[in-house]
Design a protein around this motif. Structure first.
Motif, mmCIF file in Angstrom:
data_model
loop_
_atom_site.group_PDB
_atom_site.id
_atom_site.type_symbol
_atom_site.label_atom_id
_atom_site.label_comp_id
_atom_site.label_asym_id
_atom_site.label_seq_id
_atom_site.Cartn_x
_atom_site.Cartn_y
_atom_site.Cartn_z
ATOM 1 N N ARG A 170 0.852 -1.186 0.148
ATOM 2 C CA ARG A 170 -0.032 0.421 0.144
ATOM 3 C C ARG A 170 1.066 1.265 0.022
ATOM 4 N N ARG A 171 1.897 0.876 0.739
ATOM 5 C CA ARG A 171 2.752 2.154 0.529
ATOM 6 C C ARG A 171 3.291 2.410 -0.828
ATOM 7 N N ARG A 172 3.467 0.830 -1.333
ATOM 8 C CA ARG A 172 4.063 1.458 -2.858
ATOM 9 C C ARG A 172 3.251 2.455 -4.320
ATOM 10 N N ARG A 173 2.486 2.026 -3.003
ATOM 11 C CA ARG A 173 1.001 2.684 -4.142
ATOM 12 C C ARG A 173 0.849 4.087 -3.673
ATOM 13 N N GLY A 174 1.144 4.783 -3.477
ATOM 14 C CA GLY A 174 1.281 5.781 -3.015
ATOM 15 C C GLY A 174 0.246 6.225 -1.558
ATOM 16 N N ALA A 175 0.177 5.108 -0.447
ATOM 17 C CA ALA A 175 -0.270 6.188 0.341
ATOM 18 C C ALA A 175 0.504 6.050 1.583
ATOM 19 N N ALA A 176 0.655 6.838 3.050
ATOM 20 C CA ALA A 176 1.618 7.001 4.168
ATOM 21 C C ALA A 176 0.776 6.666 5.260
ATOM 22 N N PHE A 177 1.419 6.327 6.551
ATOM 23 C CA PHE A 177 1.103 5.843 7.639
ATOM 24 C C PHE A 177 1.510 6.325 8.349
ATOM 25 N N VAL A 178 0.236 6.826 9.442
ATOM 26 C CA VAL A 178 1.270 7.678 11.099
ATOM 27 C C VAL A 178 0.086 7.037 12.185
ATOM 28 N N PRO A 179 0.713 5.790 13.000
ATOM 29 C CA PRO A 179 -0.012 4.934 13.928
ATOM 30 C C PRO A 179 -0.057 5.839 15.104
ATOM 31 N N GLU A 180 -1.020 5.804 15.820
ATOM 32 C CA GLU A 180 -1.225 5.960 17.453
ATOM 33 C C GLU A 180 0.458 6.298 18.112
ATOM 34 N N GLU A 181 0.769 4.859 17.964
ATOM 35 C CA GLU A 181 2.187 4.680 19.638
ATOM 36 C C GLU A 181 2.635 5.553 18.348
ATOM 37 N N ARG A 182 3.590 6.606 18.985
ATOM 38 C CA ARG A 182 5.057 6.499 18.590
ATOM 39 C C ARG A 182 6.285 5.959 18.599
ATOM 40 N N LEU A 183 6.137 5.527 19.917
ATOM 41 C CA LEU A 183 7.173 3.997 20.520
ATOM 42 C C LEU A 183 7.143 2.389 19.934
ATOM 43 N N GLY A 184 7.548 2.530 19.422
ATOM 44 C CA GLY A 184 7.587 0.715 19.542
ATOM 45 C C GLY A 184 6.580 0.518 18.076
ATOM 46 N N HIS A 185 5.999 1.358 17.442
ATOM 47 C CA HIS A 185 4.764 1.578 16.287
ATOM 48 C C HIS A 185 5.121 2.699 15.343
#
Lengths: 535, 304
Positions: free
Chosen positions: A325-340
């Motif tokens: 999904r990232r290669r297709r142009g999506a990006a994600f920022v998960p809730e947990e900064r540390l460890g995720h």
């Protein structure tokens, strides 16, 4: 005039080369609600920890009712009558409410404790079932346990660390009712919050910390939120603005169902959602209503049963994992900064690689080798673009403050120039300056033509940046409605879900409509247009 | 005949039960002590030696218990106070215990041991069928049953037990509440050592009153596995220990009757059967999750 309840003189605490608290002096009177304001890392937590006995000052004095006092451990604080409601609740998930309360009250006999807790929680409008397992409770209910536990000790000073960041507007009203009752009883409340409007409404005095020093003491009702914020940051905070958008979805979710993956998880049912280029869509809701599960499904950490349940730029990706999904142009920022979102012991350049190494943008070489030079340049670019305060690309992620790490993680994803960005809790525990910075970047990304999906518990944030807002409750998503047609109350009712989780107590102090009054009124906006597919 | 079989099941199950109960307490406090086998065999050799020298099996139980506590104390200093890796420290403790026992027991090989006599409970032991099986046993059997009840009541009905579990679940939160995390953990680990030592004493005083090198034969490991599969519940540990005992005895008899199965397989059967049944027990994920000490194996270092 009666002597102050607590007086602090020149309290100093140093960690390594950092002066977390630099000669702080302040006084607290009886029956006051005092706000403690400051950016992340301004020294609020350090100060409060010293009052609660979790940390020892290097120098300075604490006077309790005019007597010099050493608070060597939390038990000493408790005996004095100081008690604290923590930001990250110190609750034991696998234990019952009654067991959790008993643990916090070592001097109280266990027999009859459940009854006492029940009486007290009814008296203060904080309904609780002592036999319930904490893991099954909502965040608001968990906070009630902390508060009830705190009140059972009959405290004279109550410290609350960010109590409202996870509550619905109705729950916030209810909490304020409780706090005002405490004040009326002559108890003192120290209230830590990033939500300046709340502070203005609730607190009669505010102490503002910056870089470990008290920079100002004021009456918050006499200041605007912007003035308070600039006093915290030591400069003006940029205003966040947005403009209008046009259709054609970059992300389309159709009839997404997913049973709960873990025992304490939430099942998703029939989720429908569109995110169009150039718009910011917000998902509101109380923690634990399926946000993490939804994020996992959208990012590809969990795969959907059907490929066409999730469509990215017109391509069904329900069965494709996160890298695809990232290669297709999506990006994600998960809730947990540390460890995720980031690996705490890795340095920033390695952390830049973490989400980017499968992309064909220079950090990866053939045969699975990595280009560390490119990674360092990428990290340096992110640090510069997002104004991340770090010593350099070699700093470990774990050494950054929450706000700075969040800026880095968001910046890393922005740097890939995504066509769709999904962010879970972008500014959780982030100070006002960094939060405004992050929000502006999200809006800028949408302005540049990408779709942005923001999952957040912070309604102010969603109203500030989102064009449309949907509400998730018990794993179901309401249709997204234009933000300017929505009110906080309407969203609050949707957040509480169709069935109230606990019955109302005898006479809740809240003046707002309680969420127990039958099924909520129909969704506010005209959601009919939402389901008509874009083409 | 059936009585004799039941009695031998009890004798086979008792040491595992006692050692596993001790480990339940230690693990509920968040400490994974893989040294059970080592503590057990040091207890066994200590008991044998004490009985040889003094002739008193009761004194032997006492010294075995103290030896177990000493071993656990060593573990506690390293793994709790110096925050070393619990897995590595526990493994080292087992290797250390096996070596020490082998060295100390060298001169005892082949000597006849002292047997701990059974105690018949007045009246109850005269009951038909169950009388001799349940009420004319070694005192360590009675102790193991009392421990099962005692540990259950302690963990789930007392404030001290609640504190111990809280320390094993979320030590940081427990510390914030003012609990002395590492002190509680140390006491729990010492209790585990005490039980392992007594379990070892049962081996040389009741099970096989003699000394052979490697006498514990992996029973400490079985006790450890039992704790996990029994979801850290004492009553399930009891069930698992008796299942293990029953299959152990069954395979003895099968071998005696000349059942046409390789004896190696039969010897492995108790281990297989116990693990299989307990895996099925443990398949209730919610139950397991609620009972698993969340901080198991993680050292706690308070920040100052």
């Amino acid at each position: 005039m009666t002597p102050p309840l607590l007086e602090i003189r020149n309290l100093t605490k140093t960690f390594g080369s950092l002066k977390a608290n630099d000669s702080i002096s302040l006084t607290l009177g009886e029956g006051e609600i005092v706000a403690l304001l400051g950016e992340n890392g301004a020294g609020k937590s350090t100060l409060v920890k010293m009052l609660f006995g979790a940390l020892q000052p290097d120098s300075g004095d604490i006077l309790w009712r005019d007597k010099e006092t050493v608070i060597s451990e939390p038990a000493v604080a408790r005996r004095l009558g100081i008690s604290m409601v923590h930001q990250h609740f110190s609750l034991f998930e696998a234990f019952t409410v009654e067991e959790n309360i008993a643990l916090g009250l070592p001097d109280m006999p266990r027999a009859g404790l459940a009854e006492k807790a029940r009486t007290l929680s009814a008296e203060y409008g904080l309904p609780l079932d002592p036999g319930a397992l904490v893991a099954d409770l909502s965040v608001g209910e968990r906070q009630r346990i902390e508060i009830v536990r705190c009140l059972l000790q009959n405290p004279t000073l109550v410290i609350m660390d960010e109590p409202t960041s996870v509550l619905t507007p109705q729950e916030v009203e209810r909490l304020f009712g409780t706090l005002r009752k405490l004040k009326a009883e002559g108890r003192t409340v120290v209230y830590i919050s990033h939500k300046l409007e709340e502070v203005r409404a609730l607190c009669e005095r505010a102490v503002i910390l910056r870089h470990g020093k008290v920079v100002e003491t004021c009456i918050p009702a006499e200041r605007t939120a912007a003035e308070l914020a600039s006093a915290m940051v030591g400069g003006a905070i940029a205003n966040v603005g947005r403009t209008k958008r046009t259709p054609t979805p970059v992300l389309a979710v159709r009839g997404l169902d997913q049973p709960a993956a873990t025992t304490f998880g939430t099942s998703l049912s029939d989720i429908n959602l569109d995110v169009r280029p150039g718009e910011v869509v917000g998902i509101a809701g109380i923690a634990g209503n399926g946000q993490s599960e939804l994020f996992a499904m959208l990012s590809g950490e969990e795969l959907a049963a059907k490929a066409d349940a999730v469509t990215l730029l017109g391509e069904p990706v329900g069965r494709i994992g996160i890298d695809g999904r990232r290669r297709r142009g999506a990006a994600f920022v998960p809730e947990e900064r540390l460890g995720h979102g980031a690996v705490p012991p890795f340095d920033l350049s390695d952390n830049a690689l973490v989400s980017r190494h499968r992309m064909s943008d220079g950090t990866a070489a053939p045969l699975g080798f990595l280009r560390h030079g490119a990674a360092r340049r990428l990290a340096a670019r992110v640090i510069k673009a997002m104004d991340v305060r770090a010593q350099g690309t070699h700093s470990t992620a774990g050494s950054l403050s929450g706000g700075n790490l969040q800026k880095f993680v968001v910046g890393r994803e922005l740097d890939a120039k995504p066509k769709l960005l999904i962010v879970d809790q972008p500014t959780w525990g982030v100070d006002a300056g960094a939060a405004a910075n992050i929000r502006q970047h999200l809006i800028d990304l949408a302005e540049s033509g990408a779709g942005v999906l923001v999952i957040s518990q912070d309604l102010d944030e969603l109203f500030e940046i989102a064009d449309r807002i949907a509400v998730i409750a018990a794993g179901r998503l309401s249709p997204a409605a234009p933000a300017d047609t929505l009110t906080r109350e309407a969203i609050g009712l949707l957040m509480a879900g169709p069935a109230p989780s606990s019955p109302p107590s005898a006479s809740p102090p809240s003046t707002s409509p309680t969420h127990a009054a039958g099924p909520p009124s129909p969704p506010p906006a005209s959601p009919a247009a939402e389901h008509s597919h874009a083409h | 005949m059936i009585e004799a079989i039941l009695i031998s099941v009890i004798i086979a199950a008792t040491p595992i039960l006692i050692a596993a109960l001790g480990e339940v307490v230690a693990e509920r406090s968040g400490v994974l002590n893989l040294g059970v086998e080592g503590m057990m065999i040091v207890g066994a050799v200590t008991a044998f030696a004490t009985a040889q020298i003094t002739g008193s099996p009761y004194l032997a139980i006492l010294t075995a218990a103290l030896a177990g506590v000493a071993m656990a104390g060593l573990f506690a200093i390293l793994a709790i106070w110096l925050a070393t890796n619990q897995v590595a420290t526990g493994l080292a403790l087992t290797l250390f215990g096996l070596g020490v026992a082998s060295l100390a027991g060298e001169s005892f090989v082949g000597r006849p041991g002292v047997k701990l006599g059974d105690i018949a409970v007045p009246y109850l032991s005269d009951l038909p069928y169950v009388g001799t099986v349940l009420f004319a046993q070694s005192p360590l059997f009675y102790l193991s049953i009392a421990l099962t009840v005692g540990v259950t009541v302690f963990l789930f009905r007392t404030r001290a037990g609640l504190r111990l579990r809280s320390v094993g679940d979320q030590p940081v939160a427990a510390h914030a509440l003012g609990l002395k995390v590492n002190r509680i953990r140390t006491l729990a680990v010492l209790f585990g050592g005490l039980c392992a030592g007594i379990a070892g004493a049962q081996l040389t005083l009741v099970y096989t009153p003699q000394w052979i090198d490697g006498l514990s034969a992996g029973r400490g490991w079985i006790a450890l596995a039992l704790v996990v599969f029994a979801s850290w519940r004492p009553t399930r540990v009891l069930a698992g220990a008796y299942l293990f005992g029953a299959v152990t005895i069954a395979q003895f008899h099968a071998q005696a009757f000349g059942v046409d199965i390789p004896s190696q397989f039969l010897s492995a059967l108790p281990y297989l059967a116990t693990i299989l049944v307990l895996v099925i027990f443990a398949s209730n994920r919610r139950f397991t999750m609620v009972n698993t000490p969340a901080a198991l194996g993680r050292p706690f270092v308070p920040d100052r």
